[in-house]
Design a protein around this motif. Structure first.
Motif, PDB file in Angstrom:
ATOM      1  N   LEU A   1       0.833  -1.199   0.000  1.00  0.00           N
ATOM      2  CA  LEU A   1       0.000   0.000   0.000  1.00  0.00           C
ATOM      3  C   LEU A   1       0.869   1.251   0.000  1.00  0.00           C
ATOM      4  O   LEU A   1       0.497   2.278  -0.586  1.00  0.00           O
ATOM      5  CB  LEU A   1      -0.925   0.001   1.221  1.00  0.00           C
ATOM      6  CG  LEU A   1      -2.150   0.925   1.131  1.00  0.00           C
ATOM      7  CD1 LEU A   1      -2.997   0.564  -0.086  1.00  0.00           C
ATOM      8  CD2 LEU A   1      -2.985   0.840   2.397  1.00  0.00           C
TER       9      LEU A   1
ATOM     10  N   TYR B   1       1.802   1.747  -3.502  1.00  0.00           N
ATOM     11  CA  TYR B   1       0.684   2.321  -4.267  1.00  0.00           C
ATOM     12  C   TYR B   1       0.634   3.836  -4.118  1.00  0.00           C
ATOM     13  O   TYR B   1       0.506   4.561  -5.109  1.00  0.00           O
ATOM     14  CB  TYR B   1      -0.636   1.701  -3.819  1.00  0.00           C
ATOM     15  CG  TYR B   1      -1.854   2.462  -4.314  1.00  0.00           C
ATOM     16  CD1 TYR B   1      -2.251   2.375  -5.644  1.00  0.00           C
ATOM     17  CD2 TYR B   1      -2.572   3.291  -3.462  1.00  0.00           C
ATOM     18  CE1 TYR B   1      -3.348   3.081  -6.108  1.00  0.00           C
ATOM     19  CE2 TYR B   1      -3.676   3.995  -3.911  1.00  0.00           C
ATOM     20  CZ  TYR B   1      -4.054   3.891  -5.229  1.00  0.00           C
ATOM     21  OH  TYR B   1      -5.144   4.600  -5.688  1.00  0.00           O
TER      22      TYR B   1
ATOM     23  N   GLN C   1       1.200   6.463  -7.042  1.00  0.00           N
ATOM     24  CA  GLN C   1       0.068   7.328  -7.369  1.00  0.00           C
ATOM     25  C   GLN C   1       0.542   8.743  -7.667  1.00  0.00           C
ATOM     26  O   GLN C   1       0.048   9.408  -8.582  1.00  0.00           O
ATOM     27  CB  GLN C   1      -0.932   7.326  -6.216  1.00  0.00           C
ATOM     28  CG  GLN C   1      -2.244   8.014  -6.529  1.00  0.00           C
ATOM     29  CD  GLN C   1      -3.200   7.966  -5.347  1.00  0.00           C
ATOM     30  OE1 GLN C   1      -2.798   8.152  -4.204  1.00  0.00           O
ATOM     31  NE2 GLN C   1      -4.471   7.716  -5.621  1.00  0.00           N
TER      32      GLN C   1
ATOM     33  N   ASN D   1      -5.306  -5.633  -1.644  1.00  0.00           N
ATOM     34  CA  ASN D   1      -4.635  -4.449  -2.203  1.00  0.00           C
ATOM     35  C   ASN D   1      -4.369  -4.556  -3.705  1.00  0.00           C
ATOM     36  O   ASN D   1      -3.863  -3.605  -4.304  1.00  0.00           O
ATOM     37  CB  ASN D   1      -3.316  -4.193  -1.482  1.00  0.00           C
ATOM     38  CG  ASN D   1      -3.514  -3.740  -0.052  1.00  0.00           C
ATOM     39  OD1 ASN D   1      -4.523  -3.112   0.281  1.00  0.00           O
ATOM     40  ND2 ASN D   1      -2.561  -4.058   0.817  1.00  0.00           N
TER      41      ASN D   1
ATOM     42  N   TYR E   1      -5.788  -1.833  -6.083  1.00  0.00           N
ATOM     43  CA  TYR E   1      -5.111  -0.547  -6.200  1.00  0.00           C
ATOM     44  C   TYR E   1      -4.212  -0.513  -7.438  1.00  0.00           C
ATOM     45  O   TYR E   1      -4.160   0.488  -8.168  1.00  0.00           O
ATOM     46  CB  TYR E   1      -4.270  -0.274  -4.955  1.00  0.00           C
ATOM     47  CG  TYR E   1      -5.085   0.014  -3.719  1.00  0.00           C
ATOM     48  CD1 TYR E   1      -5.807   1.200  -3.593  1.00  0.00           C
ATOM     49  CD2 TYR E   1      -5.130  -0.885  -2.657  1.00  0.00           C
ATOM     50  CE1 TYR E   1      -6.555   1.481  -2.457  1.00  0.00           C
ATOM     51  CE2 TYR E   1      -5.868  -0.628  -1.520  1.00  0.00           C
ATOM     52  CZ  TYR E   1      -6.573   0.555  -1.425  1.00  0.00           C
ATOM     53  OH  TYR E   1      -7.308   0.831  -0.299  1.00  0.00           O
TER      54      TYR E   1
END
Length: 301
Positions: A121, A124, A128, A198, A201
């Protein structure tokens, strides 16, 4: 769960570790290689600054891959490479430059304890921000392409603008295409280093990247159409000029014939005639008028 940013820790099953390093030197990379039992080729790749390809290599206990981002939405800014090494309980983020929004990411990881939801995460949220930098650059490229299209008839350096914009779009495409494949791999069910909850994502990242790729493909096609349209306009303008020159040559050709006849060094009856000069001028005017009338009826102008 811990976020390690200053001192290295040995990976273990007891806690999850995220290590990031900007401006990492060779000694630090060698220390990381020893502590995390990394393959030598991965460290060699991190030391190189001339590579411009995303990579994705699967090892027995980790995966190594590279991603890129742009610091500002400026088409002259070079992309920055960030190397990631993702294991079951650790994530290494290594870069020879300052990593985009990494400071804010550290604070967020500490305050929200993102690591509790899985080390991927953190990956991610970092990536992002990378996608946002690409989106800003694609937006700038779209604006440049629209400017070229809107001023197609006025641009004197159109080909230079189109070449620069197409080159930027191609450069971004070269970086985005392999990254989309990496995100897709990270989101597949068979990939073991991302948890099931996850994976969505990374599928989202893959979809967003594909959207940017589609936008860039459309931009490149539109720019190619602009080149063809500009070439057509130039050809039409050249045809118009040639048409005017042809009409002028057609009109003056018989006049030159008359003038050349009366300019010969022979005795011509009109030389001794009082109205010879007005006669020759009138003859030229009549011939020119007839030529113009014929050209007009043929629709040449």
């Amino acid at each position: 769960m811990t976020v390690e940013s200053d001192e290295l820790q040995h990976p273990s099953n007891d806690h999850t570790i995220w290590v990031f390093g900007s401006h990492v030197n060779d000694n630090e990379l060698n220390q990381i290689q020893t502590m995390y039992e990394l393959h030598e080729t991965d460290i060699v790749h991190c030391k190189r600054t001339d590579t411009k390809r995303s990579r994705f290599i699967v090892h027995p206990h980790y995966v190594a891959f590279s991603l890129y981002y742009f610091t500002t939405p400026d088409i002259h800014i070079k992309p920055v490479r960030v190397d990631f090494i993702l294991g079951e309980h650790f994530l290494l983020t290594l870069c020879s430059d300052h990593v985009l929004h990494i400071d804010a990411m550290v604070m967020r990881a500490k305050e929200e304890d993102i690591l509790a939801s899985g080390i991927e995460l953190v990956l991610y949220y970092i990536v992002q921000g990378f996608i946002q930098s690409f989106a800003a650059l694609v937006t700038q490229v779209i604006r440049n392409a629209e400017h070229v299209s809107d001023h197609l008839n006025q641009q004197t350096n159109l080909f230079l603008d189109i070449r620069e914009t197409r080159h930027t779009a191609f450069t971004v495409l070269q970086l985005l295409a392999p990254q989309a494949r990496i995100f897709n791999i990270l989101g597949t069910d068979s990939f073991t280093y991302t948890s099931i909850q996850n994976k969505a994502y990374f599928i989202d990242l893959s979809d967003r990247t594909e959207e940017l790729i589609d936008d860039l493909d459309t931009i490149r096609d539109n720019l190619l159409s602009n080149v063809e349209g500009y070439t057509s306009l130039q050809s039409n303008e050249m045809n118009r000029v040639m048409k005017i020159l042809t009409v002028a040559a057609t009109i003056f050709l018989p006049l030159n014939l008359i003038a050349s006849i009366y300019g010969m060094n022979f005795k011509i009856p009109e030389y001794g005639w009082t109205y010879g000069y007005p006669y020759s001028l009138s003859l030229m005017a009549v011939v020119a008028g007839i030529s113009i009338l014929i050209i007009h009826r043929k629709g040449w102008f």
